[in-house]
Write a protein that holds these residues in place. Structure first.
Motif, PDB file in Angstrom:
ATOM      1  N   VAL A  95      22.577  -1.554   4.289  1.00 31.38           N
ATOM      2  CA  VAL A  95      23.961  -1.376   3.849  1.00 31.38           C
ATOM      3  C   VAL A  95      24.012  -0.402   2.678  1.00 31.38           C
ATOM      4  O   VAL A  95      23.355  -0.613   1.659  1.00 31.38           O
ATOM      5  CB  VAL A  95      24.567  -2.724   3.410  1.00 31.38           C
ATOM      6  N   THR A  96      24.782   0.652   2.837  1.00 32.13           N
ATOM      7  CA  THR A  96      25.044   1.534   1.698  1.00 32.13           C
ATOM      8  C   THR A  96      26.397   1.143   1.125  1.00 32.13           C
ATOM      9  O   THR A  96      27.418   1.229   1.810  1.00 32.13           O
ATOM     10  CB  THR A  96      25.063   3.013   2.127  1.00 32.13           C
ATOM     11  N   VAL A  97      26.385   0.677  -0.122  1.00 30.03           N
ATOM     12  CA  VAL A  97      27.636   0.333  -0.785  1.00 30.03           C
ATOM     13  C   VAL A  97      28.129   1.597  -1.485  1.00 30.03           C
ATOM     14  O   VAL A  97      27.447   2.138  -2.351  1.00 30.03           O
ATOM     15  CB  VAL A  97      27.434  -0.790  -1.823  1.00 30.03           C
ATOM     16  N   GLY A 137      20.794 -10.186   0.498  1.00 25.23           N
ATOM     17  CA  GLY A 137      19.921  -9.019   0.671  1.00 25.23           C
ATOM     18  C   GLY A 137      18.490  -9.196   0.227  1.00 25.23           C
ATOM     19  O   GLY A 137      17.856  -8.216  -0.186  1.00 25.23           O
ATOM     20  N   HIS A 138      17.916 -10.391   0.327  1.00 18.85           N
ATOM     21  CA  HIS A 138      16.525 -10.624  -0.066  1.00 18.85           C
ATOM     22  C   HIS A 138      16.238 -10.071  -1.459  1.00 18.85           C
ATOM     23  O   HIS A 138      15.143  -9.562  -1.730  1.00 18.85           O
ATOM     24  CB  HIS A 138      15.560 -10.006   0.954  1.00 18.85           C
ATOM     25  N   SER A 139      17.233 -10.088  -2.324  1.00 16.82           N
ATOM     26  CA  SER A 139      17.078  -9.691  -3.737  1.00 16.82           C
ATOM     27  C   SER A 139      16.538  -8.274  -3.932  1.00 16.82           C
ATOM     28  O   SER A 139      15.785  -8.009  -4.865  1.00 16.82           O
ATOM     29  CB  SER A 139      16.183 -10.681  -4.482  1.00 16.82           C
ATOM     30  N   ASP A 140      16.929  -7.396  -3.034  1.00 17.80           N
ATOM     31  CA  ASP A 140      16.462  -6.011  -3.151  1.00 17.80           C
ATOM     32  C   ASP A 140      17.667  -5.079  -3.270  1.00 17.80           C
ATOM     33  O   ASP A 140      18.654  -5.233  -2.547  1.00 17.80           O
ATOM     34  CB  ASP A 140      15.638  -5.664  -1.901  1.00 17.80           C
ATOM     35  N   LEU A 141      17.581  -4.132  -4.210  1.00 20.69           N
ATOM     36  CA  LEU A 141      18.650  -3.143  -4.403  1.00 20.69           C
ATOM     37  C   LEU A 141      18.022  -1.769  -4.552  1.00 20.69           C
ATOM     38  O   LEU A 141      16.917  -1.643  -5.072  1.00 20.69           O
ATOM     39  CB  LEU A 141      19.422  -3.435  -5.695  1.00 20.69           C
ATOM     40  N   ARG A 142      18.744  -0.757  -4.112  1.00 21.29           N
ATOM     41  CA  ARG A 142      18.246   0.619  -4.277  1.00 21.29           C
ATOM     42  C   ARG A 142      19.360   1.505  -4.813  1.00 21.29           C
ATOM     43  O   ARG A 142      20.542   1.253  -4.542  1.00 21.29           O
ATOM     44  CB  ARG A 142      17.813   1.203  -2.924  1.00 21.29           C
ATOM     45  N   ILE A 143      18.957   2.546  -5.502  1.00 26.90           N
ATOM     46  CA  ILE A 143      19.891   3.574  -5.940  1.00 26.90           C
ATOM     47  C   ILE A 143      19.539   4.832  -5.160  1.00 26.90           C
ATOM     48  O   ILE A 143      18.381   5.224  -5.120  1.00 26.90           O
ATOM     49  CB  ILE A 143      19.730   3.858  -7.452  1.00 26.90           C
ATOM     50  N   ASN A 173      24.808   6.301  -4.561  1.00 31.84           N
ATOM     51  CA  ASN A 173      25.347   5.038  -4.078  1.00 31.84           C
ATOM     52  C   ASN A 173      24.316   3.929  -4.280  1.00 31.84           C
ATOM     53  O   ASN A 173      23.168   4.202  -4.633  1.00 31.84           O
ATOM     54  CB  ASN A 173      25.730   5.146  -2.594  1.00 31.84           C
ATOM     55  N   VAL A 174      24.745   2.690  -4.028  1.00 28.00           N
ATOM     56  CA  VAL A 174      23.840   1.554  -4.172  1.00 28.00           C
ATOM     57  C   VAL A 174      23.565   0.986  -2.783  1.00 28.00           C
ATOM     58  O   VAL A 174      24.472   0.866  -1.952  1.00 28.00           O
ATOM     59  CB  VAL A 174      24.462   0.474  -5.085  1.00 28.00           C
TER      60      VAL A 174
END
Ligand code: HEM
Ligand code: SF4
Lengths: 101, 556
Positions: free
Chosen positions: B335-337, B365-371, B376-377
């Motif tokens: 998912v791109t927020v 999201g399995h506690s994962d985030l990306r920039i 975008n996040v």
């Protein structure tokens, strides 16, 4: 060839806060462009810049910016300097907010 | 995700202590600005137009919910409640005060973050594909290599005073989402004939005043040779790179002045010397690092709810069509927020949004985030059955914009609203383009389009590789915007071509509209994208649309 000297103000950022400031004729650093000393003479401009650069505990990055006389005092001539008197255009942050309150 | 070793922790803490002391000495006058400046830059602290700016690294774009919350805390405590995500997978705080910076760095260290090597002539934050570890098209997760490179390059004694900054990007997929060809070193994972993974090594890409697409110096570099090879490239550059002229100091110029063949020969020679010195510890370290990037425990559950919702709800469908990317696990989606609601500042996220994204990453999201470098996040691992609930939560918070990959998903640098080097503004141009085309309801019809805007020739907004690039200049004391067309930042990287004379601030949005109306007229069918159409017809029809109008005549 002698070119007419474009009037200047001395401007810098405050060391601690980073805010844009202008050197006044009575040696204060004011956040207001129109309170700046409008310098019409090249030699005097250099003297004032030296004076500004000596204030190492107050300001950083002092330079001479073009300005012109206006109703309330000196006004910027270039859009960059105009933005510096206000703050960013995308939010009401910086001087436009700080000075309004 | 990778978690600091005792060594990392001690290193970052000691740097915070050093810098705290340096700030004190600046404030009491023991250090002059000339002495302090290089020290603050080594720690990511710039002086911009209206204030200081602190640039914090988000290595390879990966960030945990806990770290994201800490960024929100920093934004609320010492800044103005928001942060700016950049094309280099950093976050910039625009309003820190100098006496507060040590406390900010200390708060970052509390969550294993720092601002080291985010500025200066050293190896900068290594960037990676933001879909790493999740993308369906991936050969392997590039982040263990990025982390290895980060550890190797941090405080590397030989590479602290390079001729100029040095940027490395890495992707594990053949579809390049990390713009590797516009970096000093780009690494693209490929497989050799035997099926083993390795890297295509691309050197000498870069944007800025002399934009160049990198050249491939090795078609296949075995995985185990990565560090000695990169070290060889840097050693050669460190010796040859021009220190006499800042504008000729990047490796892209070294490459062109020395010639690809000669550089390759020198690199290979240095590599042959270095390779035996790497006794295998780097590979042991890599194995440990790799364990830290093990995929999450994917759930196995039905996805019918998602399929039904997709059919039933047009708003959800529009969002799913633009903001989801195929995951390597069929039941999952990436998912791109979009943090680019129409009219918002590209890349800015408020502390509230950061906290919400952290919560949603934990919940879905399995506690994962990306920039992403596109500002975008990303939630890289979301089970499809959770998508309707996630979407609803995003919409409620104003984060449900369905525009990823479309016109309003614009990259823009800070420009003259913040940056001291800028020659014109870029943020308001991005805002106006987004709101203008939103009002016309045209962006979905126009389809995939990358607009990228920079506020000066340094090209931080990647304008050269935008399908439409916009460069803000100062022409005799007024803002003027130059347009380039046909740029591409993918594996088929191309530098865009200038259309001709630039446009005034008030003329730039109408000019872009003329280009896009011309495109809608001339495309063969709706599925022919702007970039494909440009490649087919070339510059002329767009030039005609831009300049053969009465308005344009007046403007030019
Ligand atoms: C204080 C703010 C900034 C300053 C002073 C600054 C400075 C520069 C300079 C001088 C260059 C040209 C380097 C060269 O051609 O050798 C450059 C390039 C670049 N910067 Fe920035 N920048 C700033 C903010 C940003 C931001 C916000 C981003 C991300 C959105 C960014 C990403 C990049 C990228 C991607 C390039 C081009 C790639 C390359 O290095 O060739 N920078 N920057
Ligand atoms: S492109 Fe220019 S204006 Fe924009 S951030 Fe980079 S240096 Fe500043």
């Amino acid at each position: 060839m002698s070119r007419r000297f474009t009037p200047k103000v001395v401007t810098a950022n405050r060391l601690r806060e980073g805010d844009v400031v202008y050197l006044t004729a009575d040696d204060r650093w004011s956040p207001l462009h129109h309170e700046a000393e409008l310098i019409e003479d090249e030699a005097h401009a250099q003297m004032r810049l030296l004076h500004a650069n000596a204030q190492k505990l107050l300001v950083v990055g002092a330079y001479l910016a073009d300005a012109k006389p206006g109703a309330k005092g000196p006004e910027p001539t270039h859009f960059r300097e105009e933005f510096r008197t206000r703050g960013p255009s995308n939010y009401n942050h910086g001087k436009q907010a700080d000075l309004a309150s | 995700m990778y978690s600091y070793s005792d060594f990392d922790e001690a290193f970052v803490r000691s740097r915070v202590a050093q810098f705290t002391n340096q700030v004190e000495r600046r404030l009491d006058g023991s250090l002059t600005e000339d002495e302090f400046r290089p020290l603050r830059l080594m720690n990511g602290l710039y002086l911009q137009l209206h204030a200081y700016m602190l640039r914090v690294a988000i290595p390879y774009g990966t960030i945990s919910p806990r770290q994201m919350r800490q960024l929100a805390y920093i934004a609320d405590t010492w800044d103005k409640g928001y942060g700016h995500f950049t094309t280099r997978q950093n976050i910039q705080f625009n309003w820190p005060k100098l006496p507060d910076v040590p406390a900010i760095l200390s708060a970052l260290a509390d969550v294993e973050m720092h601002a080291i090597q985010t500025s200066g002539n050293c190896v900068r934050n290594v960037t990676a594909d933001h879909f790493a570890g999740a993308a369906a098209d991936e050969i392997a997760d590039p982040r263990p290599y990025a982390e290895l490179l980060r550890q190797w390059s941090t405080d590397h004694p030989e590479f602290q005073f390079l001729p100029r900054k040095f940027k490395i990007a890495i992707t594990g997929s053949p579809n390049d989402r990390a713009v590797t060809k516009a970096h000093d070193i780009g690494l693209r994972m490929v497989r050799n004939a035997a099926g083993e993974p390795g890297f295509e090594v691309i050197v000498g890409g870069g944007l800025g005043r002399t934009p160049m697409i990198g050249m491939t110096v090795r078609d296949f570099l075995p995985e185990a040779d990565l560090l000695p090879y990169v070290e060889a490239v840097l050693s050669v550059y460190n010796v040859l790179g021009r220190r006499d002229n800042k504008y000729k100091a990047r490796i892209k110029i070294t490459l062109h002045e020395t010639g690809k063949e000669e550089i390759t020969r020198m690199v290979e020679e240095e590599f042959a010397r270095l390779r035996p010195l790497f006794g295998g510890n780097d590979q042991k370290l890599l194995a440990d690092i790799r364990a830290a990037f093990a995929p999450p425990a994917f759930r196995n559950a039905p996805v019918d709810a998602y399929d039904a919702f997709y059919k039933a709800d047009p708003v959800f469908r529009a969002w799913a069509d633009t903001n989801l990317t195929q995951h390597r696990n069929d039941q999952y989606a990436i998912v791109t927020v979009s943090i680019k609601a129409h009219g918002a500042t590209p890349g800015d996220a408020t502390s509230e949004q950061m906290r919400l994204l952290a919560d949603l990453a934990e919940k879905y999201g399995h506690s994962d985030l990306r920039i992403s470098h596109e500002q975008n996040v990303i939630l890289p691992h979301v089970h499809k059955s959770d998508l309707p609930a996630l979407h609803a939560a995003l919409v409620k918070a104003g984060l449900g914009t369905a525009n990823v990959g479309l016109l309003s998903d614009i990259i823009a640098c800070p420009g003259m609203d913040y940056c001291a080097l800028a020659t014109a503004r870029s943020i308001p141009v991005a805002q106006e383009l987004a709101t203008h085309f939103e009002a016309l309801k045209l962006e979905h019809e126009i389809g995939p389009l990358k607009i990228k805007i920079s506020g000066c020739i340094n090209a931080c907004g990647h304008h050269h590789v935008g399908h439409i690039g916009i460069l803000g200049l100062d022409r005799a004391g007024v803002e003027n915007y130059q347009i380039t067309l046909g740029g591409d930042g993918t594996e088929d990287a191309v530098i865009g071509e200038k259309t001709g004379p630039g446009f005034a601030y008030t003329e730039i949005v109408p000019a872009i509209e003329r280009i896009l109306r011309a495109y809608l007229e001339l495309r063969t069918e709706p599925s022919e994208t702007f970039l494909q159409a440009y490649k087919r017809v070339g510059m002329e029809p767009f030039k005609a649309a831009l300049y053969n109008t009465e308005d344009a005549q007046d403007a030019a």
